[in-house]
Design a protein around this motif. Sequence first.
Motif, PDB file in Angstrom:
ATOM      1  N   ARG A 153      31.637  49.979  40.837  1.00 52.70           N
ATOM      2  CA  ARG A 153      31.190  48.908  41.612  1.00 52.70           C
ATOM      3  C   ARG A 153      31.395  47.528  40.915  1.00 52.70           C
ATOM      4  N   THR A 154      31.184  47.572  39.628  1.00 54.90           N
ATOM      5  CA  THR A 154      31.667  46.395  39.021  1.00 54.90           C
ATOM      6  C   THR A 154      33.164  46.251  38.838  1.00 54.90           C
ATOM      7  N   GLU A 155      33.887  47.062  38.741  1.00 58.04           N
ATOM      8  CA  GLU A 155      35.366  46.805  38.961  1.00 58.04           C
ATOM      9  C   GLU A 155      35.767  46.486  40.436  1.00 58.04           C
ATOM     10  N   VAL A 156      35.227  46.806  41.450  1.00 60.29           N
ATOM     11  CA  VAL A 156      35.405  46.429  42.480  1.00 60.29           C
ATOM     12  C   VAL A 156      35.164  44.840  42.795  1.00 60.29           C
ATOM     13  N   VAL A 157      33.864  44.368  42.379  1.00 55.83           N
ATOM     14  CA  VAL A 157      33.589  43.162  42.261  1.00 55.83           C
ATOM     15  C   VAL A 157      34.528  42.335  41.367  1.00 55.83           C
ATOM     16  N   ARG A 158      34.870  42.642  40.389  1.00 58.47           N
ATOM     17  CA  ARG A 158      35.866  42.281  39.627  1.00 58.47           C
ATOM     18  C   ARG A 158      37.188  41.831  40.232  1.00 58.47           C
ATOM     19  N   ARG A 159      37.920  42.918  40.975  1.00 63.36           N
ATOM     20  CA  ARG A 159      38.875  42.683  41.798  1.00 63.36           C
ATOM     21  C   ARG A 159      38.900  41.685  42.743  1.00 63.36           C
ATOM     22  N   ARG A 160      37.872  41.779  43.550  1.00 61.08           N
ATOM     23  CA  ARG A 160      37.451  40.899  44.591  1.00 61.08           C
ATOM     24  C   ARG A 160      37.327  39.212  44.270  1.00 61.08           C
ATOM     25  N   VAL A 161      36.763  39.193  42.988  1.00 61.32           N
ATOM     26  CA  VAL A 161      36.792  37.836  42.331  1.00 61.32           C
ATOM     27  C   VAL A 161      38.117  37.469  41.816  1.00 61.32           C
ATOM     28  N   ALA A 211      40.711  38.153  43.397  1.00 62.16           N
ATOM     29  CA  ALA A 211      41.471  37.904  44.582  1.00 62.16           C
ATOM     30  C   ALA A 211      41.308  36.522  44.860  1.00 62.16           C
ATOM     31  N   VAL A 212      39.983  36.341  44.926  1.00 60.07           N
ATOM     32  CA  VAL A 212      39.504  35.084  45.189  1.00 60.07           C
ATOM     33  C   VAL A 212      40.213  33.983  44.342  1.00 60.07           C
ATOM     34  N   PHE A 213      40.101  33.943  43.070  1.00 56.33           N
ATOM     35  CA  PHE A 213      40.680  33.067  42.234  1.00 56.33           C
ATOM     36  C   PHE A 213      42.115  32.906  42.706  1.00 56.33           C
ATOM     37  N   VAL A 214      42.786  34.325  42.660  1.00 58.85           N
ATOM     38  CA  VAL A 214      44.412  33.993  42.914  1.00 58.85           C
ATOM     39  C   VAL A 214      44.553  33.381  44.171  1.00 58.85           C
ATOM     40  N   ALA A 215      43.942  33.607  45.157  1.00 55.70           N
ATOM     41  CA  ALA A 215      44.000  32.930  46.597  1.00 55.70           C
ATOM     42  C   ALA A 215      43.647  31.276  46.217  1.00 55.70           C
ATOM     43  N   ALA A 216      42.515  30.913  45.640  1.00 55.98           N
ATOM     44  CA  ALA A 216      42.278  29.708  45.339  1.00 55.98           C
ATOM     45  C   ALA A 216      43.364  28.984  44.736  1.00 55.98           C
TER      46      ALA A 216
END
Length: 231
Positions: free
Chosen positions: A63-71, A73-78
């Motif tokens: 779950r932590t890795e999933v959250v990290r990937r999403r974070v 992805a958000v930073f890359v998009a931003a």
Amino acid sequence: MSWDLIERLSWLAGIVGAVVAALAAWMAARATKGTMRDLALILSVATDKPELFEAIEADARKRTEVVRRRVRAVFVAAGAAFAVSAFGAALGLLMLLMPDYGQPEVVGGDQPRVTQECTNGGEATVCVADNRWTLATGGTVEAQFGGVERKTPKDGVARLVLQVSGCSAAGELNWTASVGGSVVAEGVARESESRAEFPLKTGEGFTFAVRRVGGGDCAVDLRLRPVVSFG
């Protein structure tokens, strides 16, 4: 009481005790704001099943890795959005800073031969037009140049570059530039390059006149490159 019953009661009491201990520990962990990991550790110790803690720990890591990937992805998009915005702002600023210029064309009088000189600037090629006339001794030229139009009125500057070639005894070429009937620039062109500039507004034309004085019988080639820049 038989030993079999006593053994069963003891086994049941052990289970009840383990459940009560786990419940008490969970309540204590909850009271101290413990996490699910703490509860898993308590249950694992109470039930003597370390694989339970390992399974929950593995799920927590997943779950932590999933959250990290999403974070990420958000930073890359931003970051991509910021880069695009910054590029657009820089391009807009560059467009504002780039000089605004245009070349007037002959709209009346002595028509020139128009040639182009192009400069390759990498991916873009910039071409400027030269107006050419041939003058014999005593020859004259008078040409009316139209104005350079823009959507909004602007104050600009007209810049003239004159070159004389083709005869070693060219003599002198006396020239004037007039706006609205008033002379705004004048000079003498010989076998070299001459430059002049004068104020010119949006849409305002000018008249260029030249007369060859002296020199031999050979003809000379006069090249005029006018450019009007704004801002």
